[in-house]
Motif scaffolding. Structure first.
Motif, short mmCIF file in Angstrom:
data_model
loop_
_atom_site.label_atom_id
_atom_site.label_comp_id
_atom_site.label_asym_id
_atom_site.label_seq_id
_atom_site.Cartn_x
_atom_site.Cartn_y
_atom_site.Cartn_z
N LEU A 253 -5.93 -8.54 59.72
CA LEU A 253 -4.88 -7.61 58.87
C LEU A 253 -4.64 -6.67 59.36
O LEU A 253 -5.67 -5.40 58.91
N GLU A 254 -3.38 -6.38 58.97
CA GLU A 254 -2.85 -4.97 58.95
C GLU A 254 -3.36 -4.01 58.12
O GLU A 254 -3.54 -4.82 56.90
N GLY A 255 -3.35 -2.62 58.79
CA GLY A 255 -4.28 -1.34 57.70
C GLY A 255 -5.09 -1.87 57.58
O GLY A 255 -6.04 -1.22 56.55
N SER A 256 -6.45 -2.32 58.59
CA SER A 256 -7.62 -2.97 58.39
C SER A 256 -8.43 -1.01 58.33
O SER A 256 -8.45 -0.27 58.91
N ARG A 257 -9.73 -1.14 57.07
CA ARG A 257 -10.14 -0.12 57.76
C ARG A 257 -10.63 0.57 59.14
O ARG A 257 -11.63 -0.91 59.90
N VAL A 258 -11.69 1.44 59.40
CA VAL A 258 -12.19 1.50 60.40
C VAL A 258 -13.61 0.95 59.76
O VAL A 258 -14.07 0.53 59.21
N GLY A 259 -14.04 0.20 61.11
CA GLY A 259 -15.74 -0.55 61.26
C GLY A 259 -15.51 -2.18 60.84
O GLY A 259 -16.22 -3.10 61.00
N THR A 260 -13.64 -2.71 60.71
CA THR A 260 -13.85 -4.07 60.96
C THR A 260 -13.98 -4.69 61.20
O THR A 260 -13.21 -4.06 62.77
N ILE A 261 -14.83 -5.94 61.10
CA ILE A 261 -15.11 -6.69 62.63
C ILE A 261 -13.81 -7.51 62.45
O ILE A 261 -13.27 -8.23 61.58
N VAL A 262 -13.58 -7.20 64.19
CA VAL A 262 -12.05 -8.17 64.26
C VAL A 262 -12.53 -9.42 64.89
O VAL A 262 -12.24 -11.07 64.68
N GLY A 263 -13.51 -9.90 65.65
CA GLY A 263 -14.65 -11.29 66.25
C GLY A 263 -15.10 -10.57 67.23
O GLY A 263 -15.70 -9.85 67.61
N LYS A 264 -16.31 -11.92 68.19
CA LYS A 264 -17.20 -11.52 68.76
C LYS A 264 -16.90 -12.59 69.94
O LYS A 264 -16.42 -13.47 69.64
N PRO A 290 -1.29 0.08 75.86
CA PRO A 290 -2.50 0.83 75.47
C PRO A 290 -2.54 1.33 74.33
O PRO A 290 -3.76 2.38 74.45
N SER A 291 -1.49 2.03 74.01
CA SER A 291 -1.86 3.37 73.02
C SER A 291 -1.24 2.77 71.58
O SER A 291 -0.41 2.01 71.07
N PRO A 292 -2.21 3.40 70.80
CA PRO A 292 -3.16 3.82 70.66
C PRO A 292 -4.75 3.01 70.64
O PRO A 292 -4.36 1.82 70.14
N LYS A 293 -5.56 3.44 71.18
CA LYS A 293 -6.80 2.49 70.91
C LYS A 293 -7.10 2.26 69.92
O LYS A 293 -7.56 3.34 68.64
N LEU A 294 -7.18 0.95 69.52
CA LEU A 294 -7.39 0.98 67.98
C LEU A 294 -8.77 -0.07 67.85
O LEU A 294 -9.97 -0.27 66.75
N PHE A 295 -9.64 -0.72 69.10
CA PHE A 295 -10.51 -1.46 69.13
C PHE A 295 -11.88 -1.19 69.77
O PHE A 295 -11.56 -0.56 71.34
N SER A 296 -12.57 -1.37 69.68
CA SER A 296 -13.65 -1.31 70.78
C SER A 296 -15.01 -2.29 70.75
O SER A 296 -15.06 -2.98 69.13
N VAL A 297 -15.58 -3.12 71.43
CA VAL A 297 -17.07 -3.59 71.15
C VAL A 297 -18.12 -3.27 71.72
O VAL A 297 -18.38 -2.43 72.09
N HIS A 298 -19.37 -3.83 70.35
CA HIS A 298 -20.42 -3.73 70.47
C HIS A 298 -21.22 -3.91 72.50
O HIS A 298 -20.54 -5.57 72.20
N PRO A 299 -22.03 -2.70 72.66
CA PRO A 299 -22.31 -3.12 74.03
C PRO A 299 -23.49 -4.88 74.94
O PRO A 299 -23.32 -5.61 75.66
N VAL A 300 -23.73 -4.67 73.18
CA VAL A 300 -25.53 -6.12 73.03
C VAL A 300 -24.80 -7.06 72.40
O VAL A 300 -24.89 -8.04 73.34
N SER A 301 -24.15 -6.50 71.28
CA SER A 301 -23.77 -8.26 70.50
C SER A 301 -22.52 -8.57 71.02
O SER A 301 -21.85 -10.18 70.26
#
Length: 904
Positions: A253-264, A290-301
């Motif tokens: 959902l647009e405007g989601s807060r930091v830490g919101t899970i997108v998927g796995k 490429p901009s802005p950087k919005l997503f990150s992935v946990h390296p293990v999970s």
């Protein structure tokens, strides 16, 4: 004693290294203190050295670092070599640092690597010899590297038995890889016991081989028990990690807060589990745009989360991520693979609808209902044709009288303004509306102000005609006022001038025609007597309908309700006629009076006995029960019978009426057992069956009379051709009520008809007869003459009808009377009546479904007088065993019927 040490091969060295590693792993150590590992002089790449307890030292550490690049440490505390290392004599030390970057804590573990060759003293050697003497085989741990390059055959190890010191021993093996699939992968030299492999092995296909070794003498004697021999295939990092899906699709959902899970995302690796070969790490290598950087992935999970709140669907509605997974814990030499992740941004209602214009203007005629007088458009940046985009319009101000309505056009999302209640130009020339708009879905963020627009509606004047307001008007008039009395009537006003001038009135509906209306003023005049108690009056109001017309011919309709004020013009009355009182079961009877006048001219009522005979005054008394009823009581010495008791009842103003009640004082238990008609014969009571029998007899009598009358009428009126139903003329009515003169026939009572041409006649009597003792006698004889017997004991002869006219001899005076000639021959009579009688009897003998009836009109032969045969029909079907003894034990009701029917 068995020789257990292997030869100079590489496999023997691997086995020694494995035993040494087990000793190191069991070596005790203390957390956060110095730790010593005993290792061989040579360490292979990625070889596990030992394990330290990280949790007891610093459980919250999120960064682990080794001071020596030749050694690495895993998250579970396992220490491994990153390169091939040759240790020089002495110790080699390095430091493992545990750091908590958030709490700024750090603890160090000092690790020392020491090469030591343990020697066995005599006691240890003795113990070892004794222990091995019990088992004569040495199951030396053995392993081989998967995908080995050879050279083949590859020597694995040597198997020897203690029996070889005394006997000649031949060695053999069996199991998977030998005589089972894969066949001929392993073989053993018969004389030496050297075990070889013939080719490379894939660990992902065969993790290990469970072989069995045998030692036997030349004569076939097995000197030792079979030896289980396990060959483990050591894993090589030869499988790339694979994502479970080629393309992942997620929504956020647009405007989601930091830490919101997108998927796995998830990946698998076929290499050996719980090793560095299957330790995977995930990362994002590319993001589009490429901009802005919005997503990150946990390296293990592999869980993808939001790292920025700047996700706006109206800017970018879809992102593409290139995901990478790498084994060996993500080190640069690990094998890696990639996949694509598509992230769709879902719309949130973060934009309010805004009007394209802030002011609108339109016009409409007064007294008009019209749809779509104005269309209002809005803009919304949210996703079209969704609840976030569709608008709901509201009239915020200016619609106090509910004249307007605004709805949403589902096709265009416009607001459609309509007039649902007519406007009045005289009340308001201009209406200003304030329109607001919201979305069907609630806003995802706080929007404090609603966008609005102003709409000006100009009202156009038109001639409206008279105004009948209020629609229902009333006037009070006393009932029974004299004819010609005038009273106020209905008033209407001109809509423009608010005046009643130039208004003409006309009466549309006057149910009783009681009033007339003045055309100019609208006043009414009484033309007939007004009666408040009439049927047309409801709740004391008499309504008439009035039509008002202005000078332009426009009209309106109103109702004038004449409220009739009650006058005491009705005395209370008693509607009861007959009263049955069972003595002594009932002590009194209740009488009730009613008064159609208004309650102010009605109850309470006064009851008393009227003027009557002294006996009535002595026997009966009246006692008031309540405002509208009283008790009629009798004295104990009253006799059974009927009484006429006059009762005088008067209202509160003294207006009275007298009612004579027929009272039956009866010896009974319930009033239904005593009817007023039976008071003269209290012992005679008719039961239900008796009454039914009487009614059926009366009905049958009426049917016979009706048939005779119809036959007489048709015979007297029509002579030729034959009547429609001539069969009915066979019934002859004989109703002589008293003995007349000596003649038995008269010209008024006979109609003689010729039966056949040879002189045989048929003479019938119409309208007269001979009665004797209540019996009627008429006999027809088909001979030369017919005899009419008199019930007095004599008989008279009717001469045969032979000529043109016939005479009836006088019975006593000797004279004769002429009668009409016979009109029809017997053959004509027979040919006409017989077919029609047969058809009618056939129809009467059938039910509605055209089947034969069980009991109806049937033809019977004449059996003569005094026939012993009973009645023929449904009642004759009872069997003989159904006796009639019940007639001797009838109830009192049947006894009353018998007494009534008894000949007197």
């Amino acid at each position: 004693m068995a020789t257990v040490w292997p030869g100079r091969s590489r496999a023997v060295a691997g086995c020694l290294k494995f035993l040494l590693t087990l000793l190191i792993l069991n070596f005790p150590c203390e957390a956060c203190n110095n730790v010593t590992f005993y290792v061989p002089t040579k360490l292979e790449t990625n070889e596990i050295i030992g394990r330290v307890n990280l949790e007891e030292c610093l459980k919250s550490a999120n960064l682990i670092h080794s001071s020596d690049t030749d050694f690495g440490i895993l998250e579970d505390g396992s220490v491994y070599s990153t390169n091939t290392i040759l240790l020089s004599p002495g110790k080699r030390t390095f430091i493992i640092s545990l750091v908590n970057t958030q709490e700024e804590k750090q603890k160090d573990i000092n690790v020392a690597l020491e090469y030591q060759m343990k020697t066995l003293n005599k006691g240890d050697l003795k113990e070892t010899i004794l222990r091995r003497a019990k088992r004569r085989w040495a199951p030396i741990p053995c392993s081989m590297q998967e995908n080995s390059l050879g050279p083949f055959p590859l020597f694995l190890q040597q198997v020897q038995s203690d029996s070889a010191q005394k006997y000649t021993v031949y060695y053999s093996i069996s199991g998977p890889g030998v005589d089972q699939k894969p066949l001929n992968l392993f073989y053993i030299e018969k004389d030496t016991g050297n075990l070889f492999c013939n080719g490379p092995v894939d660990r992902e296909t065969y993790e290990s081989f469970e072989l069995v070794a045998y030692a036997s003498t030349p004569d076939g004697y097995y000197s030792d028990s079979p030896l289980p021999l396990t060959i483990k295939v050591e894993d090589e990092n030869d499988n790339y990690p694979m994502f479970t899906e080629t393309v992942y699709n997620f929504e956020v959902l647009e405007g989601s807060r930091v830490g919101t899970i997108v998927g796995k995302v998830s990946a698998t690796d076929r290499d050996e589990p719980d090793t560095m070969h299957t330790r995977l790490k995930y990362s994002i290598t590319e993001q589009q745009p490429p901009s802005p950087k919005l997503f990150s992935v946990h390296p293990v999970s592999g869980v993808i989360t939001m790292i920025s709140p700047q996700l706006d669907r109206e800017v970018v509605d879809k992102y593409k991520l290139v995901m990478k997974v790498q084994d060996m814990d993500g080190q640069f030499f690990g094998l890696m693979n990639s996949s694509t992740c598509i992230i769709t941004v879902k719309d949130a209602n973060d934009h309010a609808p805004t009007f394209t214009k802030s002011k609108y203007e339109t016009s409409i005629e007064e007294n008009t209902i019209k749809r779509d007088i104005l269309r209002i458009a809005v803009q919304d940046k949210d996703l079209p044709n969704t609840a976030n985009w569709r608008a709901n319009y509201t009239i915020l101000k200016g619609n106090g009288n509910k004249n307007f309505q605004i709805v949403t056009d589902p096709q265009t999302n416009e607001g459609v303004l309509s007039v649902i209640k007519p406007l009045n130009y005289e009340e308001n020339h201009k209406v200003i509306l304030e329109i607001g708009a919201t979305n069907e879905a609630p806003f995802s963020r706080d929007i404090r102000s609603m966008n609005t627009a102003m709409v000006t509606v100009n009202v156009i004047d038109q001639n409206e005609g008279p105004d009948c307001s209020p629609a229902a008007q009333t006037v009070h008039i006393k009932e029974n006022v004299s004819v010609g009395t005038r009273a106020n009537g209905y008033k209407a006003q001109d809509t423009e001038t608010r005046s009643s001038n130039d208004i003409r009135y006309k009466k549309l509906n006057d149910p009783k025609g009681w009033v007339t209306i003045d055309e100019t003023s609208g006043s009414i005049m009484i033309s007939k007597k007004l009666d408040r108690e009439a049927e047309a009056i409801k709740n004391g109001v008499y309504s008439i309908t009035v039509l008002a017309t202005d000078k332009d011919g426009k009209t309106c309709t109103g109702t004038l309700g004449i409220i009739l004020e009650d006058v005491n013009d009705n005395a209370p009355v008693i509607h009861q006629e007959n009263i049955v009182i069972c003595k002594p079961k009932m002590e009194h009877a209740t009488i009730i009076a009613v008064d159609p006048d208004d309650p102010m001219n009605g109850p309470p009522f006064n009851f008393k006995l009227g003027l009557s005979s002294p006996d009535i005054q002595k026997i009966w008394t009246v006692t008031r029960l309540n405002d509208t009823s009283a008790h009629l009581s009798y004295q104990n010495n009253a006799q059974f019978g009927k009484y006429a008791v006059p009762i005088i009842v008067s209202d509160r103003h003294g207006m009275s009426s007298t009612k004579t009640l027929r009272v039956n004082l009866c010896d009974c238990v319930h009033p239904e057992q005593c009817e007023s008609e039976k008071s003269a014969h209290p012992d005679t009571r008719l039961g239900t069956w008796a009454i039914l029998a009487i009614l059926l007899g009366v009905a049958l009598l009426f049917c016979v009379l009706f048939t005779l009358v119809c036959g007489i009428w048709s015979t007297s009126k029509v002579k030729k051709p034959f009547p429609d139903d001539m069969a009915q003329q066979n019934l002859i009515i004989s109703n002589t009520e008293a003995p007349g003169d000596d003649r038995v026939c008269s010209t008024n009572g006979f109609a003689t008809q010729m039966i056949n041409g040879n002189g045989q006649g048929f003479c019938g009597t119409l309208g007269s007869g001979i009665k004797n003792g209540g019996q009627e006698c008429f006999e027809m004889i088909k001979g030369g003459h017919q005899t009419l017997e008199s019930c007095r004991g004599g008989h008279q002869t009717l001469e045969s009808c032979r000529g043109g006219h016939h005479t009836l001899d006088s019975c006593r005076s000797g004279g004769h009377v002429e009668v009409d000639t016979c009109r029809y021959a017997y053959s004509e009579w027979h040919n006409y009546t017989q077919p029609r009688l047969g058809e009618k009897l056939q129809l009467c003998n059938q039910n509605e479904d055209n089947t034969n009836a069980q009991d109806y009109v049937l033809t019977y032969n004449y059996e003569g007088r005094g026939s012993a045969a009973g009645s023929v029909g449904c009642c004759s079907e009872h069997h003989e065993e159904e006796g009639l003894e019940f007639l001797d034990h009838l109830e009192p009701k049947f006894a009353a019927l018998a007494q009534t029917c008894m000949k007197r």
